[in-house]
Design a protein around this motif. Structure first.
Motif, mmCIF file in Angstrom:
data_model
loop_
_atom_site.group_PDB
_atom_site.id
_atom_site.type_symbol
_atom_site.label_atom_id
_atom_site.label_comp_id
_atom_site.label_asym_id
_atom_site.label_seq_id
_atom_site.Cartn_x
_atom_site.Cartn_y
_atom_site.Cartn_z
ATOM 1 N N TYR A 326 -4.780 -72.327 -77.115
ATOM 2 C CA TYR A 326 -5.918 -72.527 -76.220
ATOM 3 C C TYR A 326 -7.190 -71.871 -76.752
ATOM 4 N N GLY A 327 -8.307 -72.396 -76.282
ATOM 5 C CA GLY A 327 -9.601 -71.775 -76.454
ATOM 6 C C GLY A 327 -10.090 -71.261 -75.113
ATOM 7 N N THR A 328 -10.990 -70.281 -75.137
ATOM 8 C CA THR A 328 -11.436 -69.667 -73.893
ATOM 9 C C THR A 328 -12.851 -69.131 -74.055
ATOM 10 N N GLY A 369 -13.411 -67.030 -77.420
ATOM 11 C CA GLY A 369 -12.259 -66.717 -78.258
ATOM 12 C C GLY A 369 -11.164 -67.748 -78.113
ATOM 13 N N GLY A 370 -9.954 -67.336 -78.417
ATOM 14 C CA GLY A 370 -8.813 -68.231 -78.345
ATOM 15 C C GLY A 370 -7.529 -67.467 -78.533
ATOM 16 N N GLY A 371 -6.404 -68.170 -78.369
ATOM 17 C CA GLY A 371 -5.124 -67.500 -78.506
ATOM 18 C C GLY A 371 -3.968 -68.464 -78.530
ATOM 19 N N VAL A 372 -2.789 -67.896 -78.618
ATOM 20 C CA VAL A 372 -1.540 -68.665 -78.590
ATOM 21 C C VAL A 372 -0.582 -67.958 -77.643
ATOM 22 N N GLN A 373 0.127 -68.744 -76.824
ATOM 23 C CA GLN A 373 1.025 -68.212 -75.797
ATOM 24 C C GLN A 373 2.399 -68.838 -75.980
ATOM 25 N N PHE A 374 3.442 -68.034 -75.780
ATOM 26 C CA PHE A 374 4.818 -68.492 -75.991
ATOM 27 C C PHE A 374 5.657 -68.151 -74.769
#
Length: 438
Positions: A326-328, A369-374
């Motif tokens: 995702y981006g945020t 920003g952005g990130g990855v979620q699991f």
């Protein structure tokens, strides 16, 4: 006459509970945490236990159940699933009607079986003796045909599609019913039946087991979701921890690029607007420790004061199985990144000067920003995230040796945030119904 009336009343009173607890089938296989609830009881089920008209069956995050009904229908439930056995009128040539609230299911019945119906929050599936899978998620339903014929409609009864070819699938949303398509590698199926194994034969009352080595939906532990995709929609709460790396400048300028600690709580809400598209918002409030100062040819600055940092951001991501990328971006607010003390020859002019901070302003700004979620389980997820934060330009005041009164000095506050987080997610429906989390 009066005696007859009393007798009839007594018989009705005795008959009412037996109707409410009408047996319609039994559990043949139970793995881990499977519950059944009627108006009169709620209990953990074991293999061999009877199930009843209007009973609600639920499975835990790493649990599965298989049920055989008196009308020769077979139901298999995947992890984190919930279904209600709405009606049973077998003597009237109808069978069990199922309301599948959420989760993954497989239904099997013989070709000679009379028509019955499966309902989800978004779809109604008309069934003639067949084998098929259903996945009910927030805002959508997937139906996969393994053999026979099903008619899949929106819950309103509009926009129907007929599946009559094995290993075809449709997706139902508020927008309509997709065109039938052959199950592909990225399409949902209850197991690998349509991804390497043949569909069941036309006369079978059961579905062949997955090929050797295949893991059934839900896997073998709460941390193995198998082929059951994650529903990223709903409310989530959690915490973040990480580092804050200064990207600030003071006076001449002297950089403020030391490293500090960030940690705090977060709250968010997501909508799974399409099968792979997730949109939502998130807000957090964190404590920021001191960030180290620096020096250049003109002056030296100390570390900053500690303070607080918060954000309120939108999120847009792409989900595939247990991953969400995702981006945020949005609003940021917090204490400035400015030194406690400074000293140098050119910070306030040619003469040597030193000063001490007199205030610690709390300012607004922006972040991106952005990130990855699991997803570790159906409810618990972990993430890694980067945010850049920029607070508005400010002039904090310093008591100095070159002026009688505190002096405002130019300061620019920015930081890089690299952090990890843990979240617990659940739907509002689950919260108010008292059911297990999504």
């Amino acid at each position: 006459m009066r005696r007859t009336a009393i007798s009839i009343t007594a018989l009705c009173a005795l008959a009412a509970p037996s109707f409410a607890e009408q047996k319609i089938g039994s559990a043949s296989t139970i793995e881990k945490d499977v519950h059944g609830a009627t108006t009169d009881r709620s209990m953990k089920l074991r293999a061999g236990d009877e199930v009843y008209f209007e009973e609600v069956l639920t499975t835990g995050a790493a649990s599965r159940g298989k049920f055989n009904f008196d009308d020769r229908t077979n139901l298999q439930m995947g992890p984190s699933s919930k279904v209600r056995l709405d009606s049973f009128v077998y003597a009237g040539n109808n069978g069990v009607a199922f309301s599948a609230a959420k989760g993954a299911f497989r239904f099997v019945s013989s070709p000679a079986h009379k028509n019955y119906e499966v309902r989800t929050p978004t779809a109604t599936i008309g069934v003639r003796g067949t084998a098929f899978g259903v996945r009910a998620r927030q805002g959508s339903t997937d139906a996969v045909l393994y053999g026979g014929v099903i008619e899949v409609c929106q819950a309103s009864g509009a926009n129907c599609r007929i599946l009559d070819k094995p290993c075809t699938t449709v997706t139902v949303t508020d927008a309509g019913v997709s065109a039938p398509r052959t199950v592909g590698k990225k399409d949902w199926s209850f197991d690998k039946t349509c991804k390497g194994a043949p569909p069941p034969g036309p006369g079978g009352n059961d579905v062949p087991p997955p090929p050797p080595g295949d893991v059934p939906p839900g896997g073998s532990s709460p941390f193995d979701l198998g082929s059951v995709p994650v529903n990223w929609g709903g409310l989530s709460i959690g915490f973040n921890v990480g580092t804050a790396i200064g990207n600030a400048e003071f006076a001449d300028p002297v950089p403020m690029n030391g490293v500090g600690f960030l940690g705090g709580l977060k709250l968010g809400y997501n909508w799974q607007v399409l099968p792979n598209i997730v949109a939502g918002f998130e807000t957090d409030a964190e404590y920021r420790s001191e960030i180290g100062g620096s020096t250049n040819g003109h002056g030296t600055v100390s570390s900053t004061r500690g303070g607080y940092l918060g954000t309120f951001r939108g999120r847009l991501g792409y989900a595939f199985n247990r991953w969400l990328v995702y981006g945020t971006g949005g609003l940021a607010y917090g204490h400035i990144i400015a030194p406690r003390t400074f000293s140098g020859a050119n910070l306030l002019g040619p003469a040597y000067a030193f000063g001490t901070s007199q205030n610690n302003p709390f300012l607004a700004g922006w972040t991106v920003g952005g990130g990855v979620q699991f997803a570790l389980t159906s409810n618990i997820s972990v993430k890694a995230e980067y945010l850049y934060v920029k607070l508005q330009h400010d002039y904090p005041t310093y008591a100095t040796n070159v002026a009688l009164y505190p002096v405002p000095i130019c300061n620019m506050s920015g930081l890089h945030s690299i952090r990890a987080g843990v979240s617990y997610g659940f739907s509002l429906t689950d919260l108010f119904s008292g059911a297990p989390g999504r």
